[in-house]
Write an enzyme that holds these catalytic residues in place. Structure first.
Site, PDB file in Angstrom:
ATOM      1  N   GLU A  44       0.836  -1.240   0.015  1.00 44.15           N
ATOM      2  CA  GLU A  44      -0.165   0.056  -0.026  1.00 44.15           C
ATOM      3  C   GLU A  44       1.110   1.006   0.227  1.00 44.15           C
ATOM      4  O   GLU A  44       1.996   1.289   0.571  1.00 44.15           O
ATOM      5  CB  GLU A  44      -0.901  -0.161   1.257  1.00 44.15           C
ATOM      6  CG  GLU A  44      -1.686   1.156   1.314  1.00 44.15           C
ATOM      7  CD  GLU A  44      -2.544   1.060   2.594  1.00 44.15           C
ATOM      8  OE1 GLU A  44      -3.654   1.694   2.776  1.00 44.15           O
ATOM      9  OE2 GLU A  44      -2.030   0.186   3.700  1.00 44.15           O
ATOM     10  N   LYS A 114      -9.415   2.207  -2.112  1.00 44.76           N
ATOM     11  CA  LYS A 114      -9.702   1.716  -0.846  1.00 44.76           C
ATOM     12  C   LYS A 114     -11.038   2.111  -0.245  1.00 44.76           C
ATOM     13  O   LYS A 114     -11.488   3.309  -0.191  1.00 44.76           O
ATOM     14  CB  LYS A 114      -8.674   2.115   0.293  1.00 44.76           C
ATOM     15  CG  LYS A 114      -8.688   1.615   1.625  1.00 44.76           C
ATOM     16  CD  LYS A 114      -7.452   1.800   2.037  1.00 44.76           C
ATOM     17  CE  LYS A 114      -7.208   1.374   3.715  1.00 44.76           C
ATOM     18  NZ  LYS A 114      -6.240   1.725   4.286  1.00 44.76           N
ATOM     19  N   CYS A 148      -5.525  -3.087   2.472  1.00 46.26           N
ATOM     20  CA  CYS A 148      -5.199  -3.141   4.055  1.00 46.26           C
ATOM     21  C   CYS A 148      -6.533  -3.458   4.883  1.00 46.26           C
ATOM     22  O   CYS A 148      -6.981  -4.291   5.181  1.00 46.26           O
ATOM     23  CB  CYS A 148      -4.672  -1.646   4.442  1.00 46.26           C
ATOM     24  SG  CYS A 148      -3.825  -1.777   6.005  1.00 46.26           S
TER      25      CYS A 148
END
Length: 284
Positions: A44, A114, A148
């Site tokens: 990330e 995300k 994540c």
């Protein structure tokens, strides 16, 4: 049986030095290709760093999906014949996203933004992802991408599985407090969805935040195939059978012990999951 070689590039990142990070990414791609990797996964925010103190500080390092970094990575993909997933901060008009680009020999294939943003690092200042979950058809199999904190929401991985993913890729920046995700959650997501899972973390220390490494690949049974160390740069290359993730019916004992985590679902009981339910439900 066709097996795909995946390179998990656990690397340190220099915050705010996109050029240096990009050079390192391209170098690692060439090394991974020498090891036979067909798919290379980076952490990330691998291009930018993560621990920015404001959007204003991070903005100069953001790029559009068709920016100079994707061009350099696409050139490396053409050179190696491989595909790459790389985390970056994406600029799109007035908005900025924590994103991962998917690039192949023919250029940019797509990106993922995300969806779930924790109150941590640059995520405090970014816009939540606005694209539906998507599965990408690559020459060696079907992949989906989360980033994540998305892994803490089982609906995200389940959506990708229902869309046909054989492998879920998770670029991540796990700091010290996230060790339980590395220890338990990745394996649970793989097992409960009968899908391969590759989580690639960074290492090093950035503005006082220590990142824990532990990049790992887990197979469709939830078994860890390989896990990197807790510190230091590594690039394990793992062979994964993507197609086996499509065989959802598990026969332990024929006729008496068989399970299928897709066919055995009862969606009519899950409506509460997508309702705007009050968090006070059930509270005393």
């Amino acid at each position: 049986m066709k097996r795909t070689k995946i390179a998990c590039v656990q690397m340190d990142v220099s915050i705010g030095d996109v050029e240096a990070n990009r050079r390192k990414i391209v170098e690692r791609m060439r090394t991974a290709a020498d090891g036979g990797a067909e798919l290379m996964i980076f952490p990330e925010c691998a291009l930018t760093g993560y621990c920015f103190d404001s959007l204003e500080e991070a903005t100069p390092f953001a790029e559009p999906i068709d920016g100079p970094s994707s061009e350099a990575i696409a050139e490396a993909c053409r050179e190696t014949g491989a595909h790459a997933v790389v985390g970056f901060i994406e600029k799109d008009g007035p908005d900025f996203y924590n994103a991962a680009m998917l690039v192949g020999p023919d250029g940019v294939i797509g990106d993922y933004r995300k969806v779930h943003l924790p109150f941590l690092g640059v995520d405090r200042f970014l816009t939540s992802g606005d694209k539906q979950f998507r599965v990408f058809e690559l020459p060696f199999g079907r992949i989906g991408i989360n980033i994540c904190y998305d892994a803490s929401f089982p609906e995200a991985a389940r959506a990708l599985k229902l869309l046909g993913a054989e492998l879920i890729i998770l670029p991540t920046n796990w700091p010290t407090g996230a060790w339980r995700t590395a220890e338990f959650i990745i394996n649970a997501r793989a097992c409960e969805n009968h899908v391969n899972f590759a989580a690639v973390n960074r290492c090093g220390v950035e503005r006082g935040w220590e990142f824990i490494g532990r990049s790992k690949v887990v197979d469709f049974n939830g078994d860890t195939l390989r896990e990197a160390s807790r510190d230091g740069e590594e690039m394990p290359i793992i062979e994964v059978d993507l197609q086996e993730a499509n065989k959802n019916k598990i026969v332990n004992v024929a006729g008496s012990y068989e399970i299928d985590r897709l066919a055995d679902r009862r969606p009519e009981f899950y409506r509460i999951v997508t309702e705007e339910a009050s968090l006070s439900h059930g509270a005393n």
